[in-house]
Design a protein around this motif. Sequence first.
Motif, PDB file in Angstrom:
ATOM      1  N   ILE A  52       1.964  12.444   9.832  1.00 52.40           N
ATOM      2  CA  ILE A  52       1.107  12.777   8.538  1.00 52.40           C
ATOM      3  C   ILE A  52       0.916  13.669   7.828  1.00 52.40           C
ATOM      4  CG2 ILE A  52      -0.645  11.418   7.241  1.00 52.40           C
ATOM      5  CD1 ILE A  52       0.635   9.199   8.839  1.00 52.40           C
ATOM      6  N   ARG A  81       0.885  -0.950  -0.618  1.00 50.49           N
ATOM      7  CA  ARG A  81       0.062  -0.224  -0.162  1.00 50.49           C
ATOM      8  C   ARG A  81       0.749   1.083   0.143  1.00 50.49           C
ATOM      9  NH1 ARG A  81      -5.499  -1.025   0.859  1.00 50.49           N
ATOM     10  NH2 ARG A  81      -5.452   1.466   0.102  1.00 50.49           N
ATOM     11  N   ARG A  82       0.657   2.429  -0.997  1.00 52.95           N
ATOM     12  CA  ARG A  82       0.782   3.769  -0.665  1.00 52.95           C
ATOM     13  C   ARG A  82       0.438   4.416  -0.296  1.00 52.95           C
ATOM     14  NH1 ARG A  82       2.673   3.699  -6.760  1.00 52.95           N
ATOM     15  NH2 ARG A  82       0.850   5.144  -6.326  1.00 52.95           N
ATOM     16  N   ASN A  83      -0.494   4.243   0.800  1.00 50.98           N
ATOM     17  CA  ASN A  83      -1.350   5.194   1.868  1.00 50.98           C
ATOM     18  C   ASN A  83      -0.913   5.676   2.478  1.00 50.98           C
ATOM     19  OD1 ASN A  83      -3.154   6.993   3.409  1.00 50.98           O
ATOM     20  ND2 ASN A  83      -4.806   6.135   2.285  1.00 50.98           N
ATOM     21  N   ASN A 135       5.382   7.316  -1.935  1.00 49.99           N
ATOM     22  CA  ASN A 135       5.796   7.501  -2.521  1.00 49.99           C
ATOM     23  C   ASN A 135       6.658   8.814  -3.107  1.00 49.99           C
ATOM     24  OD1 ASN A 135       5.890   4.729  -3.198  1.00 49.99           O
ATOM     25  ND2 ASN A 135       4.954   3.930  -4.737  1.00 49.99           N
ATOM     26  N   ILE A 173      -0.714  11.683   0.148  1.00 51.97           N
ATOM     27  CA  ILE A 173      -0.366  11.154   1.627  1.00 51.97           C
ATOM     28  C   ILE A 173      -0.271   9.422   0.919  1.00 51.97           C
ATOM     29  CG2 ILE A 173      -1.539  12.229   3.077  1.00 51.97           C
ATOM     30  CD1 ILE A 173      -3.087   9.443   2.968  1.00 51.97           C
ATOM     31  N   ASP A 174       0.470  10.246  -0.372  1.00 50.13           N
ATOM     32  CA  ASP A 174       1.236   8.963  -1.316  1.00 50.13           C
ATOM     33  C   ASP A 174       2.775   9.289  -0.943  1.00 50.13           C
ATOM     34  OD1 ASP A 174       2.513   7.383  -2.919  1.00 50.13           O
ATOM     35  OD2 ASP A 174       1.260   7.760  -4.882  1.00 50.13           O
ATOM     36  N   ILE A 211      -1.285   6.577   6.304  1.00 49.56           N
ATOM     37  CA  ILE A 211      -1.881   6.045   6.781  1.00 49.56           C
ATOM     38  C   ILE A 211      -2.513   4.443   6.981  1.00 49.56           C
ATOM     39  CG2 ILE A 211      -4.644   6.716   7.654  1.00 49.56           C
ATOM     40  CD1 ILE A 211      -4.575   9.354   7.100  1.00 49.56           C
ATOM     41  N   ILE A 212      -2.624   3.799   5.768  1.00 46.43           N
ATOM     42  CA  ILE A 212      -2.651   2.723   5.883  1.00 46.43           C
ATOM     43  C   ILE A 212      -1.751   1.757   6.454  1.00 46.43           C
ATOM     44  CG2 ILE A 212      -3.618   0.561   4.375  1.00 46.43           C
ATOM     45  CD1 ILE A 212      -5.598   2.393   2.885  1.00 46.43           C
ATOM     46  N   TYR A 228       0.650  16.235   4.776  1.00 42.01           N
ATOM     47  CA  TYR A 228       0.075  15.998   3.591  1.00 42.01           C
ATOM     48  C   TYR A 228      -0.314  17.796   3.853  1.00 42.01           C
ATOM     49  CZ  TYR A 228      -5.208  16.622   1.970  1.00 42.01           C
ATOM     50  OH  TYR A 228      -6.053  17.044   1.103  1.00 42.01           O
TER      51      TYR A 228
END
Lengths: 165, 110
Positions: free
Chosen positions: B90, B24-26, B103, B100-101, B28-29, B94
């Motif tokens: 985070i 995943r790239r979010n 990468n 919030i990526d 938060i996740i 943002y």
Amino acid sequence: MSVTTLLFILLSVMAVGSALMMLLTKSPVHSILWLIVVFFAISGHYILLNAQFLAIVNIIVYAGAIMVLFLFVVMLMNLNSESEPAKNYRLHLIGIISGGSLLLVLLAAVMKIDLAHPVMMKVGEAGLISKLGKTLFTDYVLPFEISSVLFLSAMIGAVVIGKKD
Amino acid sequence: MDIKAYLALSLTLFTIGIIGVLVRRNAIIVFMCIELMLNSVNLLLVAFSKMHAASTAAKASLTFASDAQIFVFFIMIVAAAEVSVGLAIIVMMYRNTHSIDVNFLNRLKN
């Protein structure tokens, strides 16, 4: 099959399934809600192990405080867009393969070991609040106090980082 | 219940967390997957403490099992402190990049 085994299997399936759903759902809010289900399943495991204090603390701290913090951040910043642009499927494949091989290696290594003693379930007084409280406030009173300083510094750090300059 | 069942469950949850961090790239996740890994280790610590309490060597002094659960309690404390600072980071990220990526953040500068 006893009731304990049945409950163990049910809670395990619930935990692993919800964790997978957390990964697979696109929306961050749904992800957070699935993670809360995982935490409730783990709390069920704690109750099964007669670690009542940890079960309650897990629900209060994780499901109650940390996850609400996550939800606040997602909803306040309006991050619920399902935007993960330019999906790189090769990267997904590499991640899944490496993670799966790690799981295989760990399981193969761990299943070899011979631990004769079974896990005591539903018995034992170690997890009760009175026992844990006595241990916490006699042997571990210094780390307990230091953790309050840690919380204070984390609070100040969050405010300092988060404020607009 | 055998300890190996708990080992398998904890390792599965831990690996799901690792795959989430990798795939995943979010941000938060990714952060939530780290929480999941912490929780799986907590579960394994409690299971091992109950296994240790069942062994005959520990029958004399039952405080060892309590010690492991105090450890889990401190892990939860540190996780709570970590989450507050991490979420602040985070939010800051943002605010600066409007994304919030993870990468997007392959360098510390800019």
